[in-house]
Scaffold this motif. Structure first.
Motif, mmCIF file in Angstrom:
data_model
loop_
_atom_site.group_PDB
_atom_site.id
_atom_site.type_symbol
_atom_site.label_atom_id
_atom_site.label_comp_id
_atom_site.label_asym_id
_atom_site.label_seq_id
_atom_site.Cartn_x
_atom_site.Cartn_y
_atom_site.Cartn_z
ATOM 1 N N LYS A 207 -17.131 7.657 -8.928
ATOM 2 C CA LYS A 207 -16.115 8.184 -8.027
ATOM 3 C C LYS A 207 -15.167 7.099 -7.532
ATOM 4 O O LYS A 207 -14.035 7.377 -7.183
ATOM 5 C CB LYS A 207 -16.768 8.871 -6.834
ATOM 6 N N THR A 208 -15.635 5.859 -7.427
ATOM 7 C CA THR A 208 -14.790 4.794 -6.910
ATOM 8 C C THR A 208 -14.186 3.928 -8.012
ATOM 9 O O THR A 208 -13.507 2.969 -7.733
ATOM 10 C CB THR A 208 -15.574 3.881 -5.948
ATOM 11 N N GLU A 209 -14.461 4.252 -9.251
ATOM 12 C CA GLU A 209 -13.921 3.463 -10.359
ATOM 13 C C GLU A 209 -12.402 3.541 -10.372
ATOM 14 O O GLU A 209 -11.836 4.612 -10.241
ATOM 15 C CB GLU A 209 -14.494 3.967 -11.685
ATOM 16 N N TRP A 210 -11.755 2.416 -10.522
ATOM 17 C CA TRP A 210 -10.300 2.338 -10.488
ATOM 18 C C TRP A 210 -9.787 2.049 -11.882
ATOM 19 O O TRP A 210 -10.168 1.067 -12.508
ATOM 20 C CB TRP A 210 -9.871 1.234 -9.530
ATOM 21 N N SER A 211 -8.969 2.930 -12.395
ATOM 22 C CA SER A 211 -8.457 2.697 -13.739
ATOM 23 C C SER A 211 -7.150 1.923 -13.693
ATOM 24 O O SER A 211 -6.843 1.171 -14.591
ATOM 25 C CB SER A 211 -8.267 4.019 -14.474
ATOM 26 N N GLY A 212 -6.339 2.120 -12.672
ATOM 27 C CA GLY A 212 -5.128 1.345 -12.481
ATOM 28 C C GLY A 212 -4.015 1.687 -13.451
ATOM 29 O O GLY A 212 -4.246 2.117 -14.564
ATOM 30 N N ASP A 213 -2.813 1.529 -12.995
ATOM 31 C CA ASP A 213 -1.626 1.723 -13.813
ATOM 32 C C ASP A 213 -1.012 0.334 -13.996
ATOM 33 O O ASP A 213 -0.219 -0.113 -13.180
ATOM 34 C CB ASP A 213 -0.662 2.681 -13.094
ATOM 35 N N TRP A 214 -1.428 -0.354 -15.051
ATOM 36 C CA TRP A 214 -1.031 -1.743 -15.236
ATOM 37 C C TRP A 214 0.454 -1.891 -15.515
ATOM 38 O O TRP A 214 1.065 -2.873 -15.119
ATOM 39 C CB TRP A 214 -1.863 -2.381 -16.348
ATOM 40 N N SER A 215 1.089 -0.921 -16.167
ATOM 41 C CA SER A 215 2.522 -1.069 -16.434
ATOM 42 C C SER A 215 3.311 -1.000 -15.136
ATOM 43 O O SER A 215 4.259 -1.746 -14.937
ATOM 44 C CB SER A 215 2.994 -0.022 -17.448
ATOM 45 N N ARG A 216 2.901 -0.119 -14.230
ATOM 46 C CA ARG A 216 3.561 -0.043 -12.922
ATOM 47 C C ARG A 216 3.320 -1.328 -12.136
ATOM 48 O O ARG A 216 4.240 -1.853 -11.499
ATOM 49 C CB ARG A 216 3.038 1.162 -12.142
ATOM 50 N N ALA A 217 2.115 -1.845 -12.179
ATOM 51 C CA ALA A 217 1.804 -3.084 -11.470
ATOM 52 C C ALA A 217 2.628 -4.247 -12.020
ATOM 53 O O ALA A 217 3.154 -5.067 -11.252
ATOM 54 C CB ALA A 217 0.311 -3.392 -11.575
ATOM 55 N N LEU A 218 2.781 -4.310 -13.334
ATOM 56 C CA LEU A 218 3.592 -5.378 -13.933
ATOM 57 C C LEU A 218 5.069 -5.236 -13.564
ATOM 58 O O LEU A 218 5.753 -6.234 -13.316
ATOM 59 C CB LEU A 218 3.412 -5.390 -15.446
ATOM 60 N N ARG A 219 5.560 -3.987 -13.515
ATOM 61 C CA ARG A 219 6.949 -3.768 -13.087
ATOM 62 C C ARG A 219 7.147 -4.229 -11.646
ATOM 63 O O ARG A 219 8.163 -4.834 -11.316
ATOM 64 C CB ARG A 219 7.339 -2.299 -13.240
ATOM 65 N N LEU A 220 6.176 -3.967 -10.781
ATOM 66 C CA LEU A 220 6.279 -4.404 -9.384
ATOM 67 C C LEU A 220 6.218 -5.928 -9.275
ATOM 68 O O LEU A 220 6.913 -6.520 -8.449
ATOM 69 C CB LEU A 220 5.193 -3.746 -8.534
ATOM 70 N N CYS A 221 5.413 -6.566 -10.125
ATOM 71 C CA CYS A 221 5.371 -8.033 -10.141
ATOM 72 C C CYS A 221 6.715 -8.601 -10.594
ATOM 73 O O CYS A 221 7.223 -9.562 -9.997
ATOM 74 C CB CYS A 221 4.250 -8.535 -11.043
ATOM 75 N N ALA A 222 7.297 -8.019 -11.622
ATOM 76 C CA ALA A 222 8.610 -8.463 -12.098
ATOM 77 C C ALA A 222 9.668 -8.225 -11.030
ATOM 78 O O ALA A 222 10.553 -9.070 -10.821
ATOM 79 C CB ALA A 222 8.980 -7.734 -13.391
ATOM 80 N N LEU A 223 9.576 -7.097 -10.340
ATOM 81 C CA LEU A 223 10.515 -6.804 -9.260
ATOM 82 C C LEU A 223 10.397 -7.839 -8.145
ATOM 83 O O LEU A 223 11.409 -8.281 -7.590
ATOM 84 C CB LEU A 223 10.257 -5.391 -8.715
ATOM 85 N N THR A 224 9.189 -8.254 -7.835
ATOM 86 C CA THR A 224 8.982 -9.270 -6.801
ATOM 87 C C THR A 224 9.607 -10.604 -7.218
ATOM 88 O O THR A 224 10.235 -11.280 -6.402
ATOM 89 C CB THR A 224 7.478 -9.436 -6.513
ATOM 90 N N ALA A 225 9.453 -10.977 -8.477
ATOM 91 C CA ALA A 225 10.066 -12.214 -8.968
ATOM 92 C C ALA A 225 11.587 -12.118 -8.915
ATOM 93 O O ALA A 225 12.268 -13.071 -8.511
ATOM 94 C CB ALA A 225 9.593 -12.502 -10.387
ATOM 95 N N LEU A 226 12.135 -10.976 -9.304
ATOM 96 C CA LEU A 226 13.582 -10.765 -9.233
ATOM 97 C C LEU A 226 14.075 -10.839 -7.792
ATOM 98 O O LEU A 226 15.130 -11.414 -7.511
ATOM 99 C CB LEU A 226 13.948 -9.423 -9.864
ATOM 100 N N TYR A 227 13.308 -10.273 -6.874
ATOM 101 C CA TYR A 227 13.643 -10.337 -5.441
ATOM 102 C C TYR A 227 13.739 -11.788 -4.982
ATOM 103 O O TYR A 227 14.683 -12.166 -4.286
ATOM 104 C CB TYR A 227 12.577 -9.570 -4.646
ATOM 105 N N ALA A 228 12.765 -12.598 -5.373
ATOM 106 C CA ALA A 228 12.777 -14.011 -4.988
ATOM 107 C C ALA A 228 13.997 -14.739 -5.554
ATOM 108 O O ALA A 228 14.568 -15.614 -4.901
ATOM 109 C CB ALA A 228 11.489 -14.690 -5.449
ATOM 110 N N LEU A 229 14.426 -14.368 -6.764
ATOM 111 C CA LEU A 229 15.604 -14.994 -7.365
ATOM 112 C C LEU A 229 16.903 -14.547 -6.696
ATOM 113 O O LEU A 229 17.838 -15.334 -6.538
ATOM 114 C CB LEU A 229 15.670 -14.677 -8.859
ATOM 115 N N LEU A 230 16.982 -13.266 -6.320
ATOM 116 C CA LEU A 230 18.207 -12.733 -5.738
ATOM 117 C C LEU A 230 18.373 -13.040 -4.259
ATOM 118 O O LEU A 230 19.501 -13.063 -3.757
ATOM 119 C CB LEU A 230 18.269 -11.213 -5.946
ATOM 120 N N LEU A 231 17.289 -13.262 -3.552
ATOM 121 C CA LEU A 231 17.337 -13.468 -2.111
ATOM 122 C C LEU A 231 18.346 -14.530 -1.677
ATOM 123 O O LEU A 231 19.201 -14.253 -0.830
ATOM 124 C CB LEU A 231 15.932 -13.783 -1.592
ATOM 125 N N PRO A 232 18.345 -15.721 -2.247
ATOM 126 C CA PRO A 232 19.334 -16.710 -1.805
ATOM 127 C C PRO A 232 20.759 -16.407 -2.272
ATOM 128 O O PRO A 232 21.725 -16.867 -1.670
ATOM 129 C CB PRO A 232 18.839 -18.029 -2.411
#
Length: 156
Positions: free
Chosen positions: A70-95
């Motif tokens: 019941k507690t097993e997590w399968s995860g959506d790795w493509s969504r997680a990777l998109r969010l990681c890429a978005l975070t990196a883009l945010y860091a680049l665009l911020l300044p």
């Protein structure tokens, strides 16, 4: 060892998130606070340390929550990777475009990635959150963040 369950994807993700949170906390300890920040209750490193602590707590809760089906997590790795890429883009665009514009875009795209589809929510909530954070940073913490995009629009 006898009787131990194999490493599940939930436990693996929790261990990874724990390591990431600890590393983030260690990096946050190096944030300069200035002379006034050393004695202040809130400083530039307060929120990052709170986030690192919360990440560690969530990770530990995931690790000790059990390992049944019941507690097993399968995860959506493509969504997680998109969010990681978005975070990196945010860091680049911020300044380059400033806190308000970068944060608004980051939150709107992040919300969209996580499933929000209502246009009003995708516009109003990220802009409101970015504005409140900007005011808190400037007024409460005395942190000035350059806003090149807003300053350019104000000059016109």
């Amino acid at each position: 060892m006898y009787g131990e369950a194999p490493l599940s994807s939930q436990r693996g993700a929790a261990l990874f998130f724990l390591a990431l949170s600890v590393a983030y906390g260690v990096v946050a300890l190096d944030i300069e606070t200035g002379m006034a920040g050393a004695q202040a209750a809130w400083s530039a490193r307060t929120v990052p340390l709170i986030l690192a602590s919360a990440g560690c707590l969530v990770s530990l809760l995931l690790l000790y929550s059990g390992n049944d089906a019941k507690t097993e997590w399968s995860g959506d790795w493509s969504r997680a990777l998109r969010l990681c890429a978005l975070t990196a883009l945010y860091a680049l665009l911020l300044p380059r475009i400033g806190f308000f514009a970068a944060t608004t875009a980051f939150l709107a795209i992040g919300f969209r990635t996580l499933g929000e589809r209502r246009p009003r929510v995708l516009l109003a909530v990220p802009a409101s959150v970015a504005l409140v954070l900007l005011v808190l940073l400037r007024v409460a913490l005395g942190v000035y963040l350059p806003e090149p995009l807003l300053e350019m629009l104000a000059r016109r």
